[in-house]
Design a protein around this motif. Structure first.
Motif, PDB file in Angstrom:
ATOM      1  N   THR A   1       0.841  -1.211   0.000  1.00  0.00           N
ATOM      2  CA  THR A   1       0.000   0.000   0.000  1.00  0.00           C
ATOM      3  C   THR A   1       0.870   1.254   0.000  1.00  0.00           C
ATOM      4  O   THR A   1       0.734   2.120   0.870  1.00  0.00           O
ATOM      5  N   LEU A   2       1.775   1.334  -0.966  1.00  0.00           N
ATOM      6  CA  LEU A   2       2.678   2.481  -1.093  1.00  0.00           C
ATOM      7  C   LEU A   2       2.738   2.898  -2.550  1.00  0.00           C
ATOM      8  O   LEU A   2       2.415   2.114  -3.454  1.00  0.00           O
ATOM      9  N   ASP A   3       3.184   4.127  -2.791  1.00  0.00           N
ATOM     10  CA  ASP A   3       3.320   4.584  -4.170  1.00  0.00           C
ATOM     11  C   ASP A   3       4.576   3.986  -4.802  1.00  0.00           C
ATOM     12  O   ASP A   3       5.465   3.463  -4.118  1.00  0.00           O
ATOM     13  N   GLU A   4       4.679   4.101  -6.120  1.00  0.00           N
ATOM     14  CA  GLU A   4       5.778   3.472  -6.860  1.00  0.00           C
ATOM     15  C   GLU A   4       7.145   4.023  -6.448  1.00  0.00           C
ATOM     16  O   GLU A   4       8.123   3.281  -6.357  1.00  0.00           O
ATOM     17  N   ASN A   5       7.214   5.308  -6.195  1.00  0.00           N
ATOM     18  CA  ASN A   5       8.487   5.913  -5.801  1.00  0.00           C
ATOM     19  C   ASN A   5       8.983   5.348  -4.473  1.00  0.00           C
ATOM     20  O   ASN A   5      10.171   5.038  -4.310  1.00  0.00           O
ATOM     21  N   THR A   6       8.070   5.181  -3.520  1.00  0.00           N
ATOM     22  CA  THR A   6       8.439   4.624  -2.217  1.00  0.00           C
ATOM     23  C   THR A   6       8.820   3.159  -2.337  1.00  0.00           C
ATOM     24  O   THR A   6       9.775   2.698  -1.697  1.00  0.00           O
ATOM     25  N   ILE A   7       8.085   2.411  -3.154  1.00  0.00           N
ATOM     26  CA  ILE A   7       8.416   0.996  -3.358  1.00  0.00           C
ATOM     27  C   ILE A   7       9.819   0.852  -3.930  1.00  0.00           C
ATOM     28  O   ILE A   7      10.588  -0.033  -3.539  1.00  0.00           O
ATOM     29  N   GLU A   8      10.176   1.747  -4.846  1.00  0.00           N
ATOM     30  CA  GLU A   8      11.516   1.698  -5.442  1.00  0.00           C
ATOM     31  C   GLU A   8      12.594   1.967  -4.387  1.00  0.00           C
ATOM     32  O   GLU A   8      13.635   1.306  -4.369  1.00  0.00           O
ATOM     33  N   LYS A   9      12.324   2.912  -3.477  1.00  0.00           N
ATOM     34  CA  LYS A   9      13.295   3.208  -2.412  1.00  0.00           C
ATOM     35  C   LYS A   9      13.473   2.015  -1.485  1.00  0.00           C
ATOM     36  O   LYS A   9      14.605   1.656  -1.113  1.00  0.00           O
ATOM     37  N   LEU A  10      12.358   1.390  -1.100  1.00  0.00           N
ATOM     38  CA  LEU A  10      12.446   0.244  -0.197  1.00  0.00           C
ATOM     39  C   LEU A  10      13.054  -0.972  -0.888  1.00  0.00           C
ATOM     40  O   LEU A  10      13.704  -1.797  -0.239  1.00  0.00           O
ATOM     41  N   SER A  11      12.864  -1.090  -2.188  1.00  0.00           N
ATOM     42  CA  SER A  11      13.434  -2.216  -2.927  1.00  0.00           C
ATOM     43  C   SER A  11      14.958  -2.177  -2.899  1.00  0.00           C
ATOM     44  O   SER A  11      15.624  -3.221  -2.872  1.00  0.00           O
ATOM     45  N   ILE A  12      15.528  -0.975  -2.901  1.00  0.00           N
ATOM     46  CA  ILE A  12      16.986  -0.845  -2.821  1.00  0.00           C
ATOM     47  C   ILE A  12      17.503  -1.443  -1.511  1.00  0.00           C
ATOM     48  O   ILE A  12      18.555  -2.105  -1.481  1.00  0.00           O
ATOM     49  N   ILE A  13      16.754  -1.239  -0.431  1.00  0.00           N
ATOM     50  CA  ILE A  13      17.172  -1.797   0.862  1.00  0.00           C
ATOM     51  C   ILE A  13      16.953  -3.306   0.899  1.00  0.00           C
ATOM     52  O   ILE A  13      17.831  -4.072   1.319  1.00  0.00           O
ATOM     53  N   THR A  14      15.788  -3.755   0.436  1.00  0.00           N
ATOM     54  CA  THR A  14      15.457  -5.184   0.530  1.00  0.00           C
ATOM     55  C   THR A  14      16.369  -6.033  -0.347  1.00  0.00           C
ATOM     56  O   THR A  14      16.580  -7.216  -0.053  1.00  0.00           O
ATOM     57  N   ASN A  15      16.927  -5.471  -1.413  1.00  0.00           N
ATOM     58  CA  ASN A  15      17.838  -6.241  -2.266  1.00  0.00           C
ATOM     59  C   ASN A  15      19.141  -6.583  -1.560  1.00  0.00           C
ATOM     60  O   ASN A  15      19.868  -7.491  -1.994  1.00  0.00           O
ATOM     61  N   LYS A  16      19.449  -5.880  -0.471  1.00  0.00           N
ATOM     62  CA  LYS A  16      20.713  -6.097   0.237  1.00  0.00           C
ATOM     63  C   LYS A  16      20.547  -6.977   1.472  1.00  0.00           C
ATOM     64  O   LYS A  16      21.515  -7.246   2.177  1.00  0.00           O
ATOM     65  N   ILE A  17      19.334  -7.410   1.760  1.00  0.00           N
ATOM     66  CA  ILE A  17      19.077  -8.194   2.962  1.00  0.00           C
ATOM     67  C   ILE A  17      18.297  -9.452   2.597  1.00  0.00           C
ATOM     68  O   ILE A  17      17.864  -9.628   1.455  1.00  0.00           O
ATOM     69  N   THR A  18      18.107 -10.309   3.602  1.00  0.00           N
ATOM     70  CA  THR A  18      17.361 -11.546   3.406  1.00  0.00           C
ATOM     71  C   THR A  18      16.033 -11.485   4.147  1.00  0.00           C
ATOM     72  O   THR A  18      15.795 -10.605   4.985  1.00  0.00           O
ATOM     73  N   LEU A  19      15.174 -12.468   3.839  1.00  0.00           N
ATOM     74  CA  LEU A  19      13.904 -12.558   4.560  1.00  0.00           C
ATOM     75  C   LEU A  19      14.133 -12.781   6.047  1.00  0.00           C
ATOM     76  O   LEU A  19      13.401 -12.269   6.893  1.00  0.00           O
ATOM     77  N   ASN A  20      15.178 -13.563   6.372  1.00  0.00           N
ATOM     78  CA  ASN A  20      15.474 -13.823   7.772  1.00  0.00           C
ATOM     79  C   ASN A  20      15.858 -12.547   8.513  1.00  0.00           C
ATOM     80  O   ASN A  20      15.522 -12.372   9.692  1.00  0.00           O
TER      81      ASN A  20
END
Length: 550
Positions: free
Chosen positions: A304-323
């Motif tokens: 439930t976020l806009d595309e710009n925010t999703i892109e920002k969070l994707s940069i962080i999530t690409n560097k971490i794991t689900l754990n």
């Protein structure tokens, strides 16, 4: 003289018909069809979270059943009376205040009287789960066979507390949390009617912090109106809630995952200096982590976020794991559960986040001296060491001659098991043996736990690594600069030194740094042979060979 002329928004804009309600379409359709096709039950249970429309729906149902043929709900005189709680045939009972069996007996006596001005007599029992067991028992027969002109509506937030015998006599309609979109739509309608200047981002923040409760959202809008008047900005709403701006929150989460302790502490200190609430910070961080979890699982359509925010969070999530995300959420849950017991919530969240940051840093792990054992392959063979076969033979067949027992076993006597048993302290100073010092230190920690919770969180996993005549040297499991600064505060340091001196009957201090060894230092390093790992190994060998230590 001050008069109360302002009507709160949540009372002023309470839904008066199903056309004004937001959400709960499954409930609305069920009730409309029941009235339209004459399939109305004689008793209903309306259950769901607070502020989701249970009581409003009960009143609307009462209007639908009693509206006069030549009027609509909006202009019917009886319906207007019901809206103002002035109708004698629509009885609202607060079960939290009328919990006893006598109140229900009074209801049973009056229920057989026909309605005075309405077609149906409606009993709305709010917070029905608060009734006593005797009251529920007194209500059973009436609810099973009520007069044909009577309808019961039980509203509750905890339906599991209502007896199953009552459930079996009612139709159960479950209300859900209202979506953010529906809440924003209702808030925008109120803002337009009240001529408030407020943007969609501000309304989104209010809706997000209402947890699906329409009444809470409207109350927050009313609070913002009282705070800033007709013009309300996003910064005003954030400041009022004690929350943080999203871009600041994303930066904090990024620094935590990148293990930048200094930046995390600095940002937390800035938050607290600006009056940000710790509980609100946990709620906001958990909300962002939930969105990151969905992004990591490739469920962006649920974010439930806009595309710009999703892109920002994707940069962080690409560097971490689900754990990593899972552990972070678990850490926040632990903080939330411990907040009520901790006197300094700001310190608690700092300690917990630093612990999370360094949990997987193997390079920073501190191995206590008591657990260090020599490696077999790095030890040179000397003629003074006893071979393993001879030592094993001594364990299996101990000598029977009267010789003085020896309590010293060399470190290489059984190299394959890494056993080290040695004496560490002269007999002349029994009060300062490593075991005694360890017991004293554990006693000090117990006293710290009772009187200084914040200090206990730092010291609970500490170990003694050495001592001399005046000082005990300790080692922290997480040796952070922040922890050292706290331990060097005068009130904490004086408390610990006082307790140590009282237990050892002489002036003693503690230190976090073991001094450099030189001939003038008389330091006793703690290399106790009674660590759990070593003791278990010795016992296993004795059991294996059915021997004894000589």
């Amino acid at each position: 003289m001050l008069t109360m002329t302002h009507t709160t928004f949540y009372r002023k804009y309470r839904s008066q018909s199903f056309n004004e309600m937001q959400g709960q379409q499954h409930v609305i359709q069920t009730i409309q069809n029941a009235v339209k096709f004459d399939r109305l039950a004689h008793a209903y249970i309306f259950s769901g979270p607070r502020g989701t429309g249970k009581t409003s729906t009960a009143r609307i149902l009462a209007k639908m059943l009693n509206v006069t043929p030549d009027h609509t709900i909006e202009n019917c005189p009886i319906c207007i009376k019901i809206s103002k709680s002035l109708c004698v045939d629509v009885i609202e009972i607060d079960a939290a205040s009328n919990t006893g069996v006598d109140n229900i007996r009074d209801l049973n006596e009056k229920i057989h009287y026909s309605p005075i001005e309405c077609k149906y007599k409606i009993y709305i029992i709010d917070e029905a789960h608060m009734l006593s067991s005797g009251a529920f028992n007194a209500l059973l027969k009436t609810m099973e066979e009520p007069p044909k002109f009577t309808l019961f509506i039980l509203a509750t937030t905890e339906p599991h507390k209502i007896p199953i015998t009552i459930h079996s006599r009612c139709q159960h309609l479950q209300f859900k949390n209202i979506s953010q979109e529906d809440i924003i739509k209702q808030l925008q309608m109120i803002a337009d009617n009240e001529k408030l200047s407020i943007d969609t981002d501000s309304l989104s923040i209010i809706a997000r912090n209402s947890s699906g409760c329409m009444r809470d959202a409207i109350s927050l809008l009313d609070q913002a109106y009282s705070f800033k008047g007709n013009t309300i900005t996003k910064d005003d709403v954030v400041f009022m809630l004690g929350s943080s701006l999203d871009h600041q929150l994303y930066k904090l989460i990024q620094n935590i995952f990148l293990k930048k302790e200094t930046l995390v502490i600095q940002q937390l200190e800035e938050y607290f200096a600006n009056g940000i609430n710790v509980t609100q910070l946990i709620i906001d961080t958990t909300r962002v982590l939930r969105q990151m979890l969905l992004i990591k699982c490739n469920l962006k359509n649920r974010v439930t976020l806009d595309e710009n925010t999703i892109e920002k969070l994707s940069i962080i999530t690409n560097k971490i794991t689900l754990n990593d995300i899972h552990l972070f959420i678990s850490t926040l849950a632990d903080i939330d559960s411990e907040l009520r017991w901790f006197s300094d919530p700001e310190l608690l969240i700092q300690i917990k986040l630093l612990t999370f940051i360094n949990k997987h840093k193997k390079s920073n792990e501190v191995i206590p001296i008591t657990h260090q054992t020599p490696q077999v392959q790095n030890q040179p063979q000397t003629t003074q060491k006893t071979p393993i076969t001879q030592q094993t033979q001594k364990v299996i067949n101990p000598p029977h001659k009267n010789t003085a027992p020896s309590n010293k076993v060399t470190q290489n006597s059984i190299p394959a098991q890494k056993i080290a048993v040695e004496q560490t302290t002269p007999k002349s100073n029994q009060s300062a043996t490593p075991d005694n010092l360890k017991n004293c230190w554990l006693t000090v920690i117990d006293k710290v736990k009772k009187e200084h919770h914040a200090l206990y969180a730092i010291l609970r996993n500490s170990n003694i690594i050495g001592s001399d005549n005046e000082t005990i040297y300790i080692q922290l499991k997480q040796d952070f600069k922040f922890f050292r600064e706290k331990l060097n505060e005068s009130n904490y340091k004086e408390f610990i030194n006082k307790e140590l001196s009282a237990l050892l009957n002489k002036p003693m201090t503690f230190s976090l740094d073991l001094p450099t060894k030189n001939p003038n230092n008389n330091i006793t390093e703690n290399k106790s042979s009674t660590t759990p790992k070593q003791s278990i190994t010795v016992n296993q060998i004795i059991e294996m060979f059915d021997g004894t230590i000589i």
